[in-house]
Design a protein around this motif. Structure first.
Motif, mmCIF file in Angstrom:
data_model
loop_
_atom_site.group_PDB
_atom_site.id
_atom_site.type_symbol
_atom_site.label_atom_id
_atom_site.label_comp_id
_atom_site.label_asym_id
_atom_site.label_seq_id
_atom_site.Cartn_x
_atom_site.Cartn_y
_atom_site.Cartn_z
ATOM 1 N N PRO A 1 -3.114 -6.854 -7.938
ATOM 2 C CA PRO A 1 -2.725 -7.217 -9.139
ATOM 3 C C PRO A 1 -1.773 -6.177 -9.716
ATOM 4 N N ALA A 2 -0.743 -7.019 -10.450
ATOM 5 C CA ALA A 2 0.215 -6.409 -11.069
ATOM 6 C C ALA A 2 0.015 -5.576 -12.216
ATOM 7 N N VAL A 3 0.752 -4.136 -12.144
ATOM 8 C CA VAL A 3 0.560 -3.367 -13.635
ATOM 9 C C VAL A 3 2.200 -3.007 -13.580
ATOM 10 N N LEU A 4 2.653 -3.281 -14.911
ATOM 11 C CA LEU A 4 3.929 -2.490 -15.224
ATOM 12 C C LEU A 4 3.719 -1.109 -15.959
ATOM 13 N N VAL A 5 4.373 -0.329 -15.442
ATOM 14 C CA VAL A 5 4.377 0.907 -16.179
ATOM 15 C C VAL A 5 5.599 1.401 -16.780
ATOM 16 N N LEU A 6 5.465 1.671 -18.142
ATOM 17 C CA LEU A 6 6.768 1.787 -18.859
ATOM 18 C C LEU A 6 6.917 3.033 -19.197
ATOM 19 N N ALA B 1 1.688 6.295 -11.721
ATOM 20 C CA ALA B 1 1.998 5.051 -10.888
ATOM 21 C C ALA B 1 1.518 5.041 -9.629
ATOM 22 N N ARG B 2 1.427 6.451 -8.934
ATOM 23 C CA ARG B 2 0.791 6.689 -7.412
ATOM 24 C C ARG B 2 -0.706 6.493 -7.634
ATOM 25 N N ARG B 3 -1.216 6.855 -8.663
ATOM 26 C CA ARG B 3 -2.595 6.812 -8.865
ATOM 27 C C ARG B 3 -3.306 5.284 -9.012
ATOM 28 N N LEU B 4 -2.351 4.403 -9.594
ATOM 29 C CA LEU B 4 -2.453 2.971 -9.735
ATOM 30 C C LEU B 4 -2.329 2.394 -8.478
ATOM 31 N N ILE B 5 -1.509 2.751 -7.523
ATOM 32 C CA ILE B 5 -1.263 2.361 -6.180
ATOM 33 C C ILE B 5 -2.498 2.656 -5.274
ATOM 34 N N ALA B 6 -3.051 3.908 -5.518
ATOM 35 C CA ALA B 6 -3.991 4.068 -4.593
ATOM 36 C C ALA B 6 -5.472 3.380 -5.156
ATOM 37 N N ALA B 7 -5.382 2.776 -6.400
ATOM 38 C CA ALA B 7 -6.553 2.194 -6.881
ATOM 39 C C ALA B 7 -6.353 0.598 -6.611
ATOM 40 N N GLY B 8 -5.399 0.332 -5.903
ATOM 41 C CA GLY B 8 -5.161 -0.904 -5.371
ATOM 42 C C GLY B 8 -4.530 -2.139 -6.489
ATOM 43 N N TYR B 9 -3.509 -1.416 -6.970
ATOM 44 C CA TYR B 9 -2.532 -2.434 -7.687
ATOM 45 C C TYR B 9 -1.047 -2.357 -7.091
ATOM 46 N N THR B 10 -0.385 -3.399 -7.587
ATOM 47 C CA THR B 10 1.188 -3.474 -7.263
ATOM 48 C C THR B 10 1.617 -2.865 -8.637
ATOM 49 N N VAL B 11 2.444 -1.942 -8.371
ATOM 50 C CA VAL B 11 3.181 -1.202 -9.745
ATOM 51 C C VAL B 11 4.578 -1.534 -9.851
ATOM 52 N N TYR B 12 4.717 -1.998 -10.926
ATOM 53 C CA TYR B 12 6.302 -2.125 -11.113
ATOM 54 C C TYR B 12 6.811 -1.160 -12.325
ATOM 55 N N LEU B 13 7.757 -0.309 -11.748
ATOM 56 C CA LEU B 13 8.216 0.644 -12.660
ATOM 57 C C LEU B 13 9.600 0.352 -12.948
ATOM 58 N N PRO B 14 9.766 -0.339 -14.234
ATOM 59 C CA PRO B 14 11.397 -0.612 -14.750
ATOM 60 C C PRO B 14 11.982 0.830 -15.216
ATOM 61 N N SER B 15 13.257 1.285 -14.915
ATOM 62 C CA SER B 15 14.039 2.215 -15.265
ATOM 63 C C SER B 15 14.794 1.566 -16.538
ATOM 64 N N LEU B 16 14.222 1.909 -17.771
ATOM 65 C CA LEU B 16 14.633 1.473 -19.117
ATOM 66 C C LEU B 16 15.783 2.390 -19.602
ATOM 67 N N PHE B 17 15.764 3.634 -19.154
ATOM 68 C CA PHE B 17 16.613 4.707 -19.632
ATOM 69 C C PHE B 17 16.446 5.794 -18.999
ATOM 70 N N GLY B 18 17.394 6.935 -19.271
ATOM 71 C CA GLY B 18 17.146 8.162 -18.472
ATOM 72 C C GLY B 18 17.510 8.058 -16.824
ATOM 73 N N ARG B 19 17.267 9.107 -16.189
ATOM 74 C CA ARG B 19 17.648 9.061 -14.812
ATOM 75 C C ARG B 19 16.358 9.266 -13.851
#
Length: 264
Positions: A32-37, A51-69
């Motif tokens: 299942p998808a989880v967006l991490v802002l 985010a890696r912790r969520l991946i290990a728990a069985g999720y598809t993680v979406y990490l949008p880069s909204l600002f910064g590097r």
């Protein structure tokens, strides 16, 4: 070295465009998808570790880069550099009763993630500057779980600002209706955190009723866990990843909350 390589080999990167706005998004995992802002200053290592912790728990993680590097450390210099750019950006509204324009982009990303990953719905985790965006993204019907970690915007200035959620009246009414249906919201904050005042959680409890669960971690001077009174970032910088520590308990509750909502 590409940004995705800097963040980690488990992530691929793509550009996502909606309503003439484009941001890079890092995607990894299955389930299942989880967006991490991310918080300010951006996708720093602490956010990526979560985010890696969520991946290990069985999720598809979406990490949008909204600002910064992406992958830059959370130093004072990086934070100052990012704040200057964020404050002049038209994507982010700092007013107490206005929904930020970037929320439309986030809603579109959540809908796309749901189509790609399936399952009962999507989770969204926001932190600090984006903490309130997790709630606002739930204007998208596929979002079933919103986690607001130390939501610091709108700026807690004055009585109104301290209690505000950063949503216009119509959007707040939509969120309230969803809370009476299938949306659930989890909030995290430290008790001594002036950036995320208690009045904001009081508003969430009044507005969302039983759909809101608030976790407030004691950070008062001399607290039993030895948490600094200045602690702010529950899931990243201020996390003490030791069994029984209040921040670890809070993070584990986030994982359980997402499992309840996205895995039935």
């Amino acid at each position: 070295m590409s940004p995705s390589t800097q963040i980690g080999p488990e992530f691929g990167a793509f550009d996502f465009t909606h309503d003439r706005r484009t941001h890079e998004v890092f995607r990894g995992g299955t389930g299942p998808a989880v967006l991490v802002l991310h918080e300010i200053p951006g996708l720093h290592p602490g956010v990526v570790d979560f985010a890696r912790r969520l991946i290990a728990a069985g999720y598809t993680v979406y990490l949008p880069s909204l600002f910064g590097r992406p992958a830059a450390p959370a130093t004072g210099r990086e934070m100052a550099r990012t704040m200057v750019r964020v404050c002049v950006s038209r994507e982010f509204t700092l007013l107490a009763d206005r929904t930020s324009p970037v929320v439309g982009w986030l809603r579109a990303l959540a809908a796309t993630a749901f189509r790609e990953c399936g399952g009962p719905g999507v989770g969204v985790v926001g932190m600090c500057f984006t903490g309130g965006f997790a709630l606002a993204t739930a204007l998208e019907p596929s979002v079933l779980a919103a986690v607001m970690s130390q939501p610091a915007m709108p700026a807690p200035i004055g009585e109104r600002g301290r209690a505000a959620l950063g949503l216009d009246a119509q959007d707040l009414a939509t969120i309230t209706a969803r809370a009476n249906d299938n949306l659930r919201v989890l909030g995290l904050r430290f008790t001594n955190d002036r950036g995320c005042p208690p009045e904001r959680f009081a508003t969430l409890r009044t507005t969302l009723g039983g759909a809101f669960e608030g976790i407030e971690i004691d950070s008062s001077p001399g607290n039993a866990a030895g948490i600094e009174p200045s602690a702010h970032s529950v899931l990243t910088i201020s996390l003490v990843d030791e069994p029984g520590h209040p921040t670890r308990v809070a993070r584990d509750r986030v994982l359980a909350f997402l499992a309840e909502r996205l895995r039935g």
